[in-house]
Write a protein that holds these residues in place. Structure first.
Motif, PDB file in Angstrom:
ATOM      1  N   SER A 106      41.045  43.824  34.644  1.00 17.02           N
ATOM      2  CA  SER A 106      41.358  44.890  33.695  1.00 17.02           C
ATOM      3  C   SER A 106      42.111  46.037  34.352  1.00 17.02           C
ATOM      4  CB  SER A 106      40.067  45.424  33.061  1.00 17.02           C
ATOM      5  OG  SER A 106      39.241  46.033  34.046  1.00 17.02           O
ATOM      6  N   ALA A 107      42.068  46.089  35.680  1.00 17.91           N
ATOM      7  CA  ALA A 107      42.757  47.133  36.447  1.00 17.91           C
ATOM      8  C   ALA A 107      42.987  46.595  37.848  1.00 17.91           C
ATOM      9  CB  ALA A 107      41.904  48.408  36.489  1.00 17.91           C
ATOM     10  N   PRO A 108      43.931  47.184  38.602  1.00 24.07           N
ATOM     11  CA  PRO A 108      44.123  46.766  39.993  1.00 24.07           C
ATOM     12  C   PRO A 108      42.831  46.909  40.789  1.00 24.07           C
ATOM     13  CG  PRO A 108      45.927  48.167  39.274  1.00 24.07           C
ATOM     14  CD  PRO A 108      44.889  48.230  38.192  1.00 24.07           C
ATOM     15  N   ILE A 109      42.696  46.128  41.859  1.00 28.81           N
ATOM     16  CA  ILE A 109      41.476  46.136  42.658  1.00 28.81           C
ATOM     17  C   ILE A 109      41.134  47.532  43.143  1.00 28.81           C
ATOM     18  CG2 ILE A 109      40.407  45.314  44.797  1.00 28.81           C
ATOM     19  CD1 ILE A 109      40.491  43.214  42.653  1.00 28.81           C
ATOM     20  N   PHE A 110      42.146  48.308  43.581  1.00 34.81           N
ATOM     21  CA  PHE A 110      41.833  49.632  44.111  1.00 34.81           C
ATOM     22  C   PHE A 110      41.231  50.533  43.040  1.00 34.81           C
ATOM     23  CE2 PHE A 110      46.064  50.609  42.433  1.00 34.81           C
ATOM     24  CZ  PHE A 110      45.951  51.917  42.012  1.00 34.81           C
ATOM     25  N   LEU A 157      29.359  48.279  42.753  1.00 33.82           N
ATOM     26  CA  LEU A 157      30.418  47.283  42.891  1.00 33.82           C
ATOM     27  C   LEU A 157      30.070  46.015  42.113  1.00 33.82           C
ATOM     28  CD1 LEU A 157      31.213  47.709  46.685  1.00 33.82           C
ATOM     29  CD2 LEU A 157      32.838  48.095  44.830  1.00 33.82           C
ATOM     30  N   ASP A 158      28.815  45.569  42.225  1.00 34.28           N
ATOM     31  CA  ASP A 158      28.387  44.367  41.504  1.00 34.28           C
ATOM     32  C   ASP A 158      28.441  44.584  39.998  1.00 34.28           C
ATOM     33  OD1 ASP A 158      27.973  42.954  43.812  1.00 34.28           O
ATOM     34  OD2 ASP A 158      25.808  43.271  43.888  1.00 34.28           O
ATOM     35  N   ARG A 159      28.104  45.791  39.552  1.00 36.88           N
ATOM     36  CA  ARG A 159      28.124  46.076  38.123  1.00 36.88           C
ATOM     37  C   ARG A 159      29.551  46.036  37.577  1.00 36.88           C
ATOM     38  NH1 ARG A 159      24.768  51.173  36.036  1.00 36.88           N
ATOM     39  NH2 ARG A 159      23.213  50.004  37.234  1.00 36.88           N
ATOM     40  N   VAL A 160      30.485  46.625  38.338  1.00 34.18           N
ATOM     41  CA  VAL A 160      31.884  46.592  37.927  1.00 34.18           C
ATOM     42  C   VAL A 160      32.383  45.149  37.910  1.00 34.18           C
ATOM     43  CG1 VAL A 160      34.238  47.213  38.642  1.00 34.18           C
ATOM     44  CG2 VAL A 160      32.420  48.937  38.687  1.00 34.18           C
ATOM     45  N   ALA A 161      32.007  44.370  38.922  1.00 40.38           N
ATOM     46  CA  ALA A 161      32.419  42.960  38.971  1.00 40.38           C
ATOM     47  C   ALA A 161      31.869  42.192  37.787  1.00 40.38           C
ATOM     48  CB  ALA A 161      31.943  42.326  40.280  1.00 40.38           C
ATOM     49  N   SER A 162      30.619  42.481  37.409  1.00 42.86           N
ATOM     50  CA  SER A 162      30.007  41.808  36.260  1.00 42.86           C
ATOM     51  C   SER A 162      30.783  42.092  34.985  1.00 42.86           C
ATOM     52  CB  SER A 162      28.556  42.264  36.105  1.00 42.86           C
ATOM     53  OG  SER A 162      27.960  41.685  34.963  1.00 42.86           O
ATOM     54  N   GLU A 163      31.254  43.335  34.843  1.00 43.38           N
ATOM     55  CA  GLU A 163      32.040  43.691  33.663  1.00 43.38           C
ATOM     56  C   GLU A 163      33.375  42.965  33.632  1.00 43.38           C
ATOM     57  OE1 GLU A 163      32.272  47.899  33.924  1.00 43.38           O
ATOM     58  OE2 GLU A 163      30.188  48.245  33.283  1.00 43.38           O
ATOM     59  N   SER A 197      29.263  38.714  41.127  1.00 46.98           N
ATOM     60  CA  SER A 197      29.058  39.810  42.062  1.00 46.98           C
ATOM     61  C   SER A 197      30.416  40.285  42.564  1.00 46.98           C
ATOM     62  CB  SER A 197      28.199  39.358  43.247  1.00 46.98           C
ATOM     63  OG  SER A 197      28.884  38.348  43.977  1.00 46.98           O
ATOM     64  N   TRP A 198      30.408  41.384  43.316  1.00 44.12           N
ATOM     65  CA  TRP A 198      31.663  41.869  43.888  1.00 44.12           C
ATOM     66  C   TRP A 198      32.223  40.869  44.896  1.00 44.12           C
ATOM     67  CZ3 TRP A 198      35.060  45.430  42.553  1.00 44.12           C
ATOM     68  CH2 TRP A 198      36.095  45.729  43.452  1.00 44.12           C
ATOM     69  N   SER A 199      31.376  40.252  45.684  1.00 44.16           N
ATOM     70  CA  SER A 199      31.857  39.271  46.659  1.00 44.16           C
ATOM     71  C   SER A 199      32.501  38.085  45.957  1.00 44.16           C
ATOM     72  CB  SER A 199      30.709  38.803  47.563  1.00 44.16           C
ATOM     73  OG  SER A 199      29.686  38.200  46.799  1.00 44.16           O
ATOM     74  N   HIS A 200      31.957  37.705  44.776  1.00 45.16           N
ATOM     75  CA  HIS A 200      32.549  36.627  43.991  1.00 45.16           C
ATOM     76  C   HIS A 200      33.942  37.043  43.501  1.00 45.16           C
ATOM     77  CE1 HIS A 200      32.486  34.041  40.100  1.00 45.16           C
ATOM     78  NE2 HIS A 200      33.109  33.404  41.067  1.00 45.16           N
ATOM     79  N   LEU A 201      34.050  38.285  43.033  1.00 45.79           N
ATOM     80  CA  LEU A 201      35.347  38.792  42.572  1.00 45.79           C
ATOM     81  C   LEU A 201      36.353  38.791  43.720  1.00 45.79           C
ATOM     82  CD1 LEU A 201      36.008  41.914  40.363  1.00 45.79           C
ATOM     83  CD2 LEU A 201      37.199  41.645  42.527  1.00 45.79           C
ATOM     84  N   ALA A 202      35.924  39.302  44.888  1.00 42.92           N
ATOM     85  CA  ALA A 202      36.839  39.406  46.022  1.00 42.92           C
ATOM     86  C   ALA A 202      37.305  38.033  46.497  1.00 42.92           C
ATOM     87  CB  ALA A 202      36.156  40.154  47.169  1.00 42.92           C
ATOM     88  N   SER A 203      36.390  37.051  46.500  1.00 45.85           N
ATOM     89  CA  SER A 203      36.748  35.720  46.975  1.00 45.85           C
ATOM     90  C   SER A 203      37.656  34.992  45.989  1.00 45.85           C
ATOM     91  CB  SER A 203      35.482  34.883  47.210  1.00 45.85           C
ATOM     92  OG  SER A 203      34.795  34.642  45.993  1.00 45.85           O
ATOM     93  N   THR A 204      37.638  35.424  44.723  1.00 42.13           N
ATOM     94  CA  THR A 204      38.450  34.778  43.703  1.00 42.13           C
ATOM     95  C   THR A 204      39.858  35.336  43.656  1.00 42.13           C
ATOM     96  OG1 THR A 204      36.419  34.590  42.407  1.00 42.13           O
ATOM     97  CG2 THR A 204      38.443  34.045  41.279  1.00 42.13           C
ATOM     98  N   CYS A 205      40.021  36.525  44.229  1.00 44.84           N
ATOM     99  CA  CYS A 205      41.344  37.160  44.229  1.00 44.84           C
ATOM    100  C   CYS A 205      42.216  36.465  45.261  1.00 44.84           C
ATOM    101  CB  CYS A 205      41.209  38.646  44.548  1.00 44.84           C
ATOM    102  SG  CYS A 205      42.780  39.517  44.514  1.00 44.84           S
ATOM    103  N   SER A 206      43.202  35.719  44.813  1.00 48.17           N
ATOM    104  CA  SER A 206      44.028  34.909  45.707  1.00 48.17           C
ATOM    105  C   SER A 206      45.163  35.685  46.342  1.00 48.17           C
ATOM    106  CB  SER A 206      44.615  33.705  44.944  1.00 48.17           C
ATOM    107  OG  SER A 206      45.393  34.145  43.852  1.00 48.17           O
TER     108      SER A 206
END
Length: 237
Positions: free
Chosen positions: A4-8, A29-35, A40-49
């Motif tokens: 929904s927005a850039p990672i930063f 961070l986990d809450r934002v990732a869930s939205e 989790s945030w680590s899941h979001l980060a690992s998915t960002c290619s």
């Protein structure tokens, strides 16, 4: 997957959420990732290619480089500077973050958003918040490191505020001379004039750098400007 927005900006949202609700940053961070639809945030980060901007920049820096890193407030320049300092060890360098802008707690909070918390007694990222920061101070500090250094200074304009230090142009020339002689890499974070937002340009350039006093920006070997998630790295003219 599109965010929904850039990672930063997501990291900034999490930091504000943590402060507003008084919760640990990792929970925010986990809450934002869930939205965003992640576990989790680590899941979001690992998915960002997409390769991190800091990795792309590090791959183009050479010993002795002086880099100007600029953006308007809220566009990720401080986080990117911290990522560069935190990743210095990938180049066999010691990363040091000098700041006249933030206190140590603020810096550690920002490091946490990029998963690079400083460990006590380690040189993962050396954080220096001394009120004495100037070119001579930075050079003396870098001279004490065992490995080649990658220094990030936050920020350029604040080097010019104390009457007891040389003018900004003299300080920047001193940093450039030291980097060339020692093989250090020096990154200076810079403010961008608010008038940039009226120019219609996608990304700032050297003409948009806010300078309290004259400074020949051609002394910089490379420039990197950010805006709305876009990163433009160029070799200075």
């Amino acid at each position: 997957m599109r965010f929904s927005a850039p990672i930063f900006r997501l990291k900034r949202q999490a930091r504000l959420l943590a402060r507003r609700q008084g919760i640990p940053l990792n929970q925010a961070l986990d809450r934002v990732a869930s939205e965003e639809g992640f576990r989790s945030w680590s899941h979001l980060a690992s998915t960002c290619s997409e390769q991190r901007a800091s990795d792309r920049i590090l791959g183009k820096l050479s010993a002795g480089d002086l880099l100007l890193l600029g953006a308007r407030p809220g566009h990720g320049k401080t986080l990117l500077g911290l990522e560069l300092a935190a990743s210095a060890r990938d180049l066999g360098r010691t990363g040091i973050f000098f700041t006249l802008n933030d206190n140590e707690r603020d810096v550690l909070d920002r490091l946490a958003t990029i998963g690079a918390e400083r460990k006590r007694g380690s040189a993962f990222v050396i954080v220096d918040t001394s009120d004495e920061i100037c070119a001579d101070y930075v050079i003396a500090r870098l001279g004490k490191t065992e490995d080649d250094a990658l220094a990030v200074i936050d920020h350029l304009q604040l080097l010019d505020q104390r009457r007891s230090t040389p003018d900004l142009a003299t300080q920047i020339r001193a940093l450039k001379s030291y980097a060339e002689a020692s093989g250090a890499i020096v990154v200076t974070i810079s403010q961008i004039d608010r008038g940039f937002e009226l120019t219609g340009k996608r990304v700032p350039d050297v003409s948009d750098v806010r300078l309290p006093n004259p400074l020949d920006l051609t002394v910089f070997d490379k420039t990197c400007f950010l805006h709305a998630g876009e990163v433009l790295l160029e070799t200075a003219a």
